[in-house]
Write an enzyme that holds these catalytic residues in place. Sequence first.
Site, PDB file in Angstrom:
ATOM      1  CG  HIS A 242      51.110  57.921  39.401  1.00 32.57           C
ATOM      2  ND1 HIS A 242      50.785  58.610  38.258  1.00 32.57           N
ATOM      3  CD2 HIS A 242      52.451  58.022  39.545  1.00 32.57           C
ATOM      4  CE1 HIS A 242      51.899  59.099  37.735  1.00 32.57           C
ATOM      5  NE2 HIS A 242      52.917  58.753  38.490  1.00 32.57           N
ATOM      6  CG  LEU A 252      52.275  53.886  37.438  1.00 35.40           C
ATOM      7  CD1 LEU A 252      53.562  53.960  38.256  1.00 35.40           C
ATOM      8  CD2 LEU A 252      51.176  54.656  38.121  1.00 35.40           C
ATOM      9  CD  GLU A 255      54.880  61.820  39.404  1.00 33.18           C
ATOM     10  OE1 GLU A 255      55.518  60.771  39.177  1.00 33.18           O
ATOM     11  OE2 GLU A 255      54.132  61.976  40.371  1.00 33.18           O
ATOM     12  NE  ARG A 286      53.762  60.071  42.336  1.00 29.72           N
ATOM     13  CZ  ARG A 286      54.401  58.916  42.449  1.00 29.72           C
ATOM     14  NH1 ARG A 286      54.027  58.038  43.367  1.00 29.72           N
ATOM     15  NH2 ARG A 286      55.409  58.619  41.669  1.00 29.72           N
TER      16      ARG A 286
END
Lengths: 586, 85
Positions: A242, A252, A255, A286
Amino acid sequence: MPLARRRFDTLIIGAGGAGLNAALQLADSGLGVAVVSKVFPTRSHTVAAQGGVNAALANVLPDNWHWHMFDTVKGSDYLGDQDAIEFMCREAIPTVYELEHAGVPFSRLPDGRIYQRKFGGQSQNFGGEQAARTCAAADRTGHAILHALYQQNLRAKTHFFDEWFAINLLRDAEGVVLGALVIEIASGEPLIIEAKTTLLATGGCGQVFRTNSNAHINTGDGMAMALRIGVPLMDMEFFQFHPTGIAGKGMLISEGVRGEGGYLINKDGERFMDRYAPHARDLASRDVVSRSIMTEIKEGRGCGPRGDYMLLKVDHLGEEVVAKRLPGIRESSKIFAGVDPAHEPIPVFPTAHYSMGGIPTDRFGRVVVPERHGEETVPGLYAAGECACASVHGANRLGGNSLLDILVFGRLAGKDIREYVRENPYHRDLDDAVVQAAIAPLERWEQGGDGPGVAEVRAELQRTMEDHAGVFRTDEIMREGVDKLDALRDRLAAARLRDHSKAFNTARIQALELDNLYDVGRALAVSALHRQESRGAHSRPDYPERDDKQWMKHSLYFKAGDAMDYKPVRTKPLTVETFPPKPRVY
Amino acid sequence: MNEALPTRERLRWQCRRGMLELDLVLSAYLESRYSNLDDAGKQRFVDLLSVDDPTLNAWMFGNQSPVDAEMVAVIADVLSAAVEN
């Protein structure tokens, strides 16, 4: 003194979604089921799967399993086996309904049917309009599934060995797997679990990389156990990254942040994605964004004192928007990066997320290995979930298909194990030599003396993997990586535990995990070096194109001598026409 | 020392969770601040470890808050220790 022994019909190692679903099928059939889990079952990494599970229920928009199959084949960059993919997409529907009956509280439509949300990569009519295929239990899908399955397993009298660690499989001279050697973390006492079948469901191996999004438990234990009994690992070079993990920490930054208008800048303040993807810019796929970040860093435009990250800027959106639309990201950034994104940019770096490769299985979860004219099963051994490779994700996994994979193949492995136990109702004799071979890693860490520490070697391994088998892969970079891994093998052999106490010696468990990380990391690095093409998550600037003529085949890595073998992709589905390879454009 | 409390080694394993974020904040707290707490404070941290992962995640990184004021204080302490790390 001889080791203590317990006998069960079947042993399951790992208590995430795959393991618990298999266990439930078996315990409900009246078989004696042991589940060994190094952490309490509802703390398995399945809990982190918040998105949902794909199934073509057609509750929100028109859908059918054949469209789901097309999307999965295309997403895999045509490396997925089309028979297994067809099977998974068809089985998705009864699997979701079975979970519903087991008590998973799926989000619902006003008329009571299961609600389905839209995810990237989902289409109607073979690449047409967006589909809505993902069933979710709010943002707690993984936990809801785990919790329901755990409760059902308690009802069905599954025997749980919570906080026990599996060290090695027991495989006899005829090649039959007879169970595993395990250790109780609390007491440090080993135990032999004899079983007519053993299912590996130990999850992924993201901890092999320095920057990763995985829980600390994801150390590739099952994959490494398979390697050590001579089973190869398949397609290990395909690891999903990612692009925006918090630099140095790995969690993370979704997005959604870039979807809200956040963008990436280099040390000169330049929006560098304009150069790499002029149209999609920061919302390019990605792999494209990850490689662009790495290129900027390698060309000296990285940020920070060591120039080793990029910055994700959102402060221009204003404090009110950040507070309202990105509260979780703001909190994570404050805690793990020490910045408030409403006022400062977030340091980011590509983070290792998901292993497409793993232990090769057929679509019934049976572990398969090559033999002269094809392949054969390893008697008594099964694998399911992220540690396995069925192969339904091929070179790249779609969102919503990871929970589906673990549930479908966990369930089907359970059904096949039931048949196997019916046909093989008796325990086989377990030779002492098999036990002695299995206990070697435990005895190795009892050695005294000086040597490098476990944490030190682990950090060197993770750094080597990130630098030499991560997003940016050229022949030169990867060869250097394998050389470094050779040197690290000697360091690992010289490493010593400082504390040899028995009770709750977590340092010993971490040492055993390091053995596993090394074996799996090496499998990944060597497999990546050999694949001379770019496909899905495996991208090589020196071989920038997908090469279907030479490389539409699965890699098989063997621990003995770092040997590589290959087998063809199964392009023939079960009942429908083959989807022939096409350029993967969205 | 309260012998009813789990050993530090056992707690270290209890800090192993299904989510990376929780692994990091809980283990950082155990290593940096736990030993300085009184028995009541230690017991509150032990209680916190028994909460399921999605709930802990929502309390720490989401917009939710526990009802129990003492738990709110523990979470604030855990997060401030994580920032120091």
